[in-house]
Scaffold this active site. Structure first.
Site, PDB file in Angstrom:
ATOM      1  N   ARG A   4       8.543  -2.458   0.626  1.00 10.75           N
ATOM      2  CA  ARG A   4       8.733  -2.630   1.849  1.00 10.75           C
ATOM      3  C   ARG A   4       7.419  -3.075   2.325  1.00 10.75           C
ATOM      4  NH1 ARG A   4      12.167  -0.359   5.924  1.00 10.75           N
ATOM      5  NH2 ARG A   4      10.968  -0.011   8.090  1.00 10.75           N
ATOM      6  N   LYS A  42       3.984  -4.038   9.181  1.00 13.40           N
ATOM      7  CA  LYS A  42       2.840  -4.341  10.134  1.00 13.40           C
ATOM      8  C   LYS A  42       2.279  -3.101  10.400  1.00 13.40           C
ATOM      9  CE  LYS A  42       4.523  -8.923  12.065  1.00 13.40           C
ATOM     10  NZ  LYS A  42       5.060  -9.416  13.252  1.00 13.40           N
ATOM     11  N   LEU A  43       1.084  -2.846   9.980  1.00 16.53           N
ATOM     12  CA  LEU A  43       0.486  -1.606  10.430  1.00 16.53           C
ATOM     13  C   LEU A  43      -1.084  -1.775  11.188  1.00 16.53           C
ATOM     14  CD1 LEU A  43       0.829   0.736   7.284  1.00 16.53           C
ATOM     15  CD2 LEU A  43       2.134   0.576   9.459  1.00 16.53           C
ATOM     16  N   SER A  93      15.084   1.431   4.417  1.00 15.89           N
ATOM     17  CA  SER A  93      15.498  -0.165   3.881  1.00 15.89           C
ATOM     18  C   SER A  93      14.432  -0.507   3.048  1.00 15.89           C
ATOM     19  CB  SER A  93      16.020  -1.142   4.839  1.00 15.89           C
ATOM     20  OG  SER A  93      16.384  -2.203   4.225  1.00 15.89           O
ATOM     21  N   GLU A 112      19.153  -4.869  -1.406  1.00 21.11           N
ATOM     22  CA  GLU A 112      18.696  -4.067  -0.550  1.00 21.11           C
ATOM     23  C   GLU A 112      19.073  -2.790  -1.059  1.00 21.11           C
ATOM     24  OE1 GLU A 112      18.608  -2.493   4.284  1.00 21.11           O
ATOM     25  OE2 GLU A 112      20.036  -4.108   3.576  1.00 21.11           O
TER      26      GLU A 112
END
Length: 591
Positions: free
Chosen positions: A471, A474-475, A501, A538
């Site tokens: 997965r 953006k952190l 997901s 997915e």
């Protein structure tokens, strides 16, 4: 009898029109002219009321173009009339207005002479004078003022349209927005809209690409051709940060403006892997189509060598989103290509969440009907039969979630702000509510039942042998110390309160990649054919999935390069790995 793609109208009449997700698509049956039509919306973000009015319509009577046979995406234009012969490029030619109506020169009077000579427009002065001739439609219906401007020094010509609502449209101001004879630049056949401005100072700017022959085999049929006449719509920019009353193109050929929104038409320059979000800047040369063709109705060759591969919607809010160009939506086009004829066969709508994660695509194309029985004679082809497949309510709920319900449901589960009206409409349309004005308790209970149905539909799918999923997130903003806003953190255990997901296939690039290990007995399931887009790779996990953070490897650390090399990255991601700032190794806990 209408024959459409080999199927008779009698056969098509038996087909139940498919469900299409909301967004402006319209499917029509054949009208009195016998033509079938459908319209796909483009991924255009709403602005302050002034956004480009573009779509992708299909007509079974349409010709070939940059979107294949029958499809088109036409911008406003004015062209020389060709139905009575090839234009002579003199005063004997007739013009067709934006609505296709023949234009006639407005009568000249003492109070309003026509033509006139202009040296300025409002407060903007020009380096040369222009002869301005007013035109109007032969049959009046739009009530706009149309002016044909011709430079008295360089001969450049363009059109200015004053709409009845006060909007000003500029067509063909620069050579980039004009279809002209490459051997005679003054022989302009078509003027394309290049800029529009409202009375409030809101602008839309259209950019076009000229054919340059890149990636085209210049031997054989292509030898000796002049291909430079064709223009392809490249970008539509709107949402100027600072209002401006005057048209930018009065003083500059390429406006240096801070645009908040850009709609990009990509002809293969950015790659079409659905697992890899395209960059804003083109990375390669555009691709050549297999069925090039030419138009000669204007007296010179207009060679079409390209296909639009995708349409991309970018937002430009660097302070709010943390990057200059943020991809938010994507219409991915797939073609059945061959040297004879190219047809659009599928269109996927992909949306990108706030954390950069790509949602499963939505299939916007009607699946082909079964082949009809042969008419007459002895045929070995069996008659087609419809298979009636009954699905449980739980599988239907899961399928709807994968198409468009995920955004509302996950925001609700995480306790974030969510569109309550849309949530009620979803529950009402899926028969979880009987009224559009439920009490708070009725709404809460209906949401609980709907979410349980999705989870039960998910758990009914077969288990998988996958041991690693990915997965991308953006952190960088908010800080890593927050981990993820949607997660509840307990020491190094995080609990995703929403459906999670992931992809078991490939990791597409973002600043943070979650490398998630799975133990036997995990509750993740491959959606596969249950997904709205069949066969999507997915893996979805139910709410309250527990994950244990085992390590965080930051860019520049000793182990980063080694860990990065072990990830199964998307095919087109190798040149973009510098975006990755960290890898978070996690493990799904089964209890």
């Amino acid at each position: 009898m209408l024959i459409l793609n080999g199927f008779s109208s009698a056969t098509l009449a038996l087909i139940t029109p498919p469900f299409l997700p909301k967004g402006g698509k319209a499917l029509s049956q054949s009208g009195p002219d016998g033509l079938a039509s459908i319209t796909l919306p483009l991924p255009i973000s709403a602005e302050r009321g002034f956004a480009p009015a573009l779509a992708l319509p299909y007509s079974s009577g349409g010709g070939n173009g940059p979107f294949g046979v029958g499809w088109s995406c036409a911008t406003m234009s004015i062209a020389r009339r060709t139905s009575h012969g090839v234009p002579q490029y003199n005063d004997s030619d007739e013009f067709l207005g934006p609505d296709g109506e023949v234009l006639v020169q407005t009568l000249s009077t003492g109070d309003a002479p026509n033509p006139v000579t202009c040296f300025a427009y409002g407060d903007v002065s020009f380096p040369q004078s222009y002869t301005v001739t007013r035109y109007q439609p032969r049959t009046e219906s739009s009530f706009y003022r149309l002016e044909y401007w011709v430079g008295n020094s360089n001969g450049d010509d363009f059109w200015l349209l004053h709409d009845s609502n006060g909007i000003l449209h500029l067509l063909g101001k620069t050579a980039a927005a004009r279809l002209s004879d490459p051997q005679a630049a003054s022989h302009t056949a078509q003027w394309l809209v290049e800029e529009s401005v409202t009375p409030a100072g809101e602008h839309i700017y259209y950019s076009y690409l000229a054919e340059n022959g890149d990636n085209v085999d210049l031997n054989g049929n292509e030898a000796g051709r002049d291909r430079s006449a064709m223009r392809y719509l490249s970008k539509v920019q709107y949402g100027n940060a600072t209002p401006a009353a005057d048209l930018y193109l009065w003083t500059s050929a390429t406006p240096a403006v801070q645009w908040l929104f850009t709609l990009v038409f990509d002809y293969g320059e950015r790659g079409v892997d659905p697992q890899v979000p395209p960059a804003f800047t083109a990375q390669n040369s555009w691709l050549a189509r297999q069925d090039p063709f030419s138009l000669y109705n204007y007296g010179f060759e207009i060679r079409l060598l390209r296909l639009c591969r995708q349409v991309l919607m970018f937002h430009h809010f660097p302070d709010e989103l943390g990057e200059a160009d943020t991809l938010v939506s994507r219409l991915l086009l797939e073609y059945d290509e061959n040297p004879i004829r190219t047809q659009l066969c599928a269109a996927r709508t992909l949306a990108y969440e706030g954390d950069g994660y790509r949602r499963a695509p939505v299939n916007n194309m009607m699946p082909p009907p079964p082949p009809p029985p042969m008419m007459g004679g002895n045929s070995s082809r069996p008659k087609s039969k419809w298979a009636i497949v009954e699905e449980s309510k739980q599988i239907q709920a899961l399928r709807y979630y994968s198409a468009q319900g995920y955004s509302v449901i996950n925001k609700y589960l995480r306790g974030d702000d969510y569109p309550e009206t849309q949530a009620k409409e979803t529950l009402l349309s899926r028969d979880y509510l009987s009224t559009n004005e439920p009490s708070d308790e009725e709404f809460k209970n209906a949401m609980s039942v709907y979410i349980n149905d999705i989870a039960e539909g998910l758990s009914s799918l077969p288990e998988t042998d996958h041991r690693v999923v990915y997965r991308g997130l953006k952190l960088d903003k908010p800080a890593l110390s927050d981990v993820l806003k949607e997660y509840t953190t307990i020491v190094n255990i995080i609990i995703d309160k929403a459906f999670m997901s992931t992809s078991p296939d490939k990791a597409w690039i973002n600043d943070t990649i979650l490398n998630i290990y799975l133990e036997k007995g995990h509750k993740g399931r491959i959606l596969g054919d249950v997904a709205h887009f069949k066969g999507e790779a997915e893996m979805l996990f139910p709410p309250n999935t527990k994950l244990k953070i085992e390590s965080i490897v930051n860019c520049g650390s000793q182990d980063f390069a080694s860990q990065l090399s072990k990830l199964r990255l998307s095919d087109d991601a190798t040149a973009d790995t510098n975006r990755i700032k960290r890898i978070i190794n996690m493990r799904v806990l089964n209890s």
